[in-house]
Scaffold this motif. Structure first.
Motif, mmCIF file in Angstrom:
data_model
loop_
_atom_site.group_PDB
_atom_site.id
_atom_site.type_symbol
_atom_site.label_atom_id
_atom_site.label_comp_id
_atom_site.label_asym_id
_atom_site.label_seq_id
_atom_site.Cartn_x
_atom_site.Cartn_y
_atom_site.Cartn_z
ATOM 1 N N ILE A 1 0.858 -1.187 0.000
ATOM 2 C CA ILE A 1 0.000 0.000 0.000
ATOM 3 C C ILE A 1 0.896 1.240 0.000
ATOM 4 C CG2 ILE A 1 -1.633 1.352 1.393
ATOM 5 C CD1 ILE A 1 -2.705 -1.360 2.453
ATOM 6 N N THR A 2 0.559 2.220 -0.817
ATOM 7 C CA THR A 2 1.414 3.402 -0.949
ATOM 8 C C THR A 2 0.905 4.589 -0.124
ATOM 9 O OG1 THR A 2 0.208 4.314 -2.840
ATOM 10 C CG2 THR A 2 1.966 2.714 -3.314
ATOM 11 N N PRO B 1 -5.835 -2.524 -3.309
ATOM 12 C CA PRO B 1 -5.401 -1.144 -3.079
ATOM 13 C C PRO B 1 -5.335 -0.334 -4.375
ATOM 14 C CG PRO B 1 -4.076 -2.637 -1.758
ATOM 15 C CD PRO B 1 -4.937 -3.496 -2.645
ATOM 16 N N GLY B 2 -5.865 0.908 -4.283
ATOM 17 C CA GLY B 2 -5.857 1.800 -5.427
ATOM 18 C C GLY B 2 -7.094 1.750 -6.298
ATOM 19 N N THR B 3 -8.036 0.870 -5.972
ATOM 20 C CA THR B 3 -9.182 0.672 -6.866
ATOM 21 C C THR B 3 -10.514 1.192 -6.322
ATOM 22 O OG1 THR B 3 -9.705 -1.526 -5.979
ATOM 23 C CG2 THR B 3 -8.106 -1.410 -7.795
ATOM 24 N N THR C 1 -7.782 4.969 -0.714
ATOM 25 C CA THR C 1 -7.918 3.788 -1.575
ATOM 26 C C THR C 1 -7.005 2.659 -1.120
ATOM 27 O OG1 THR C 1 -6.260 4.603 -3.158
ATOM 28 C CG2 THR C 1 -8.571 5.190 -3.587
ATOM 29 N N ALA C 2 -6.642 2.655 0.164
ATOM 30 C CA ALA C 2 -5.735 1.620 0.676
ATOM 31 C C ALA C 2 -6.354 0.227 0.616
ATOM 32 C CB ALA C 2 -5.314 1.949 2.111
ATOM 33 N N GLU D 1 0.246 7.425 -1.377
ATOM 34 C CA GLU D 1 -0.844 8.028 -2.146
ATOM 35 C C GLU D 1 -2.156 7.289 -1.918
ATOM 36 O OE1 GLU D 1 -1.189 10.461 -6.073
ATOM 37 O OE2 GLU D 1 -0.636 8.398 -6.573
ATOM 38 N N GLN D 2 -2.100 5.972 -1.765
ATOM 39 C CA GLN D 2 -3.328 5.221 -1.511
ATOM 40 C C GLN D 2 -3.891 5.527 -0.126
ATOM 41 O OE1 GLN D 2 -1.782 1.344 -2.452
ATOM 42 N NE2 GLN D 2 -2.147 1.595 -4.649
ATOM 43 N N THR E 1 -5.554 9.030 -0.583
ATOM 44 C CA THR E 1 -6.773 9.025 -1.405
ATOM 45 C C THR E 1 -7.827 8.056 -0.881
ATOM 46 O OG1 THR E 1 -5.748 7.382 -2.875
ATOM 47 C CG2 THR E 1 -5.536 9.699 -3.501
#
Length: 326
Positions: free
Chosen positions: A93-94, A138-140, A102-103, A96-97, A100
Motif C-alpha cells: 500500500i502506498t 489497493p488503489g481501486t 484507496t488503501a 498516495e493510496q 486518497t
C-alpha cells in the motif's frame, strides 16, 4: 463576478440558515462575513474531518522538504512489520493510496467492529488501523477511513522528528499567523489525523487562501505549486451518496453536477462548469476553493444531532449564484 452583488445576495440567504459562520473571500479580500454570535468569531471550534485536509497540506510540506519520500512509497518503509502480514498486498500500500482513501482496508467509518469510534477506544489507534484486513485491491476503491489518516499522522511524526502539531506550527500555522488552535492526540501522542483540530473560521479562510494561491503566502512558498495541484486533483470517483471525486484528503466536484436534472441548467449548456475542491467535516464544516473565481468560502456549524445543519449549502445555495456570474 461582481463581489458586491454576490455579497448582497448572500446577505439574503445566509442569516436564515443559522450557520455558526460563513466567510467568503474573493481575490484575497473578505467580501462577506457572517457569524451567529460573537463567540463564533472569537472561539476556536472543532473542524472535524477538515483536519484531514490540513494533514494533507502538512504531508505535502514534508515531501517538499525531503522529510517524506515520494507518494508511490510503500507503507512497509515506515512499518516493516507489515512485510509479515498474511496478505502480501498490505505492505505494498502506498502513501498516495492512504491519502486518497484507496488503501483497500475493510472499514465502516461510523459503525461496526472496524470503525473510527472503535479505533478511538483502543490502546493503539495506528496498530488497530493497520491490522484491518483488505476488502479491496489497493488503489481501486475509495472507502472513507479516519484510520488511514491516523497512519499518515504517525508517518509524518516518525519522519519529521517532531510531533505533528509542532510541525504544523513551524511550517504552516506560524507563517499564516494562526496562533489559536487545539489538536487532540492518540494514546501514543500522535495527533489525530482525521479529526480533533479546533480552529477559528478566519484561520480556516487563510488555509483555503493558501491553496488558492498555489501554496504562496506573502511572497513565500509554503507548499510547492506542484503538490498543491497534485493533492487537489481528482484521483478516484466516489460512490453515492457522496458526489464527485476524492483527492489527497480533499473532495473535488463540479457545478452543475448532473445538468439534465434541471431544465434551466440544460438551457444554458454553453456556460462553463464551476470546478472546485473542498475540505469537509462532520456537522457542517467546510472550506471551499474555487480557483477560476479566485474565491474561498468557509462554512462552520455546531448544531446538535436533533438540529441537523442544512445540507449542501454551498452547491445548493451559493454555487448557483457564483455560476450566474461566470
Amino acid at each position: 463576478m461582481n463581489p458586491s452583488s454576490l455579497s448582497s445576495k448572500l446577505q439574503q440567504i445566509v442569516p436564515q440558515l443559522d450557520l455558526r459562520s460563513c466567510l467568503v473571500s474573493v481575490r484575497g479580500e473578505i467580501m462577506f462575513e457572517h457569524y451567529r454570535n460573537h463567540e463564533a468569531a472569537t472561539d476556536i471550534a472543532k473542524i472535524n474531518s477538515c483536519t484531514k485536509s490540513v494533514l494533507s497540506a502538512l504531508i505535502c510540506i514534508a515531501m517538499d522538504k525531503g522529510l517524506l519520500p515520494e507518494a508511490s512509497t510503500p507503507i512497509s518503509t515506515f512499518f516493516p512489520q507489515l512485510t509479515s502480514d498474511p496478505d502480501p498486498r498490505k505492505p505494498a500500500i502506498t502513501l498516495e493510496q492512504l491519502l486518497t482513501m484507496t488503501a483497500g482496508f475493510n472499514w465502516d467509518e461510523f459503525g461496526g467492529q472496524n470503525s473510527f469510534p472503535r479505533m478511538t477506544r483502543t490502546d493503539h489507534w495506528v496498530d488497530f488501523a493497520l491490522e484491518q484486513r483488505l476488502s479491496h485491491v489497493p488503489g481501486t476503491y475509495m472507502e472513507y477511513n479516519s484510520g488511514v489518516s491516523q497512519i499518515l499522522s504517525a508517518i509524518l511524526m516518525q519522519n519529521a522528528g517532531m510531533n505533528v502539531a509542532e510541525f504544523a506550527e513551524h511550517y504552516l500555522f506560524d507563517p499564516l499567523g494562526i496562533k489559536d488552535y487545539e489538536w487532540e492526540s492518540d494514546p501514543q501522542g500522535v495527533h489525530t489525523g482525521g479529526f480533533g483540530l479546533k480552529m477559528l473560521p478566519v484561520d480556516l479562510l487563510k488555509f483555503g487562501q493558501l491553496f488558492l494561491q498555489q501554496g504562496m503566502w506573502e511572497g513565500k512558498s509554503l507548499i510547492s505549486s506542484d503538490l498543491v495541484s497534485r493533492s487537489t486533483q481528482p484521483f478516484i470517483t466516489v460512490t453515492p451518496p457522496n458526489r464527485g471525486s476524492y483527492a489527497w484528503h480533499w473532495w473535488v466536484d463540479v457545478y452543475p453536477n448532473g445538468r439534465s436534472d434541471s431544465q434551466n441548467i440544460a438551457a444554458e449548456d454553453d456556460q462553463p462548469n464551476l470546478h472546485y475542491y473542498y475540505a469537509r467535516g462532520f456537522g457542517g464544516q467546510y472550506v471551499y476553493i474555487v480557483p477560476e473565481l479566485e474565491l474561498v468560502t468557509v462554512l462552520t456549524n455546531d448544531k446538535r444531532k436533533k438540529e441537523k445543519p442544512p445540507l449542501d449549502v454551498f452547491p445548493r445555495l451559493i454555487a448557483p449564484e457564483l455560476w450566474k456570474m461566470l
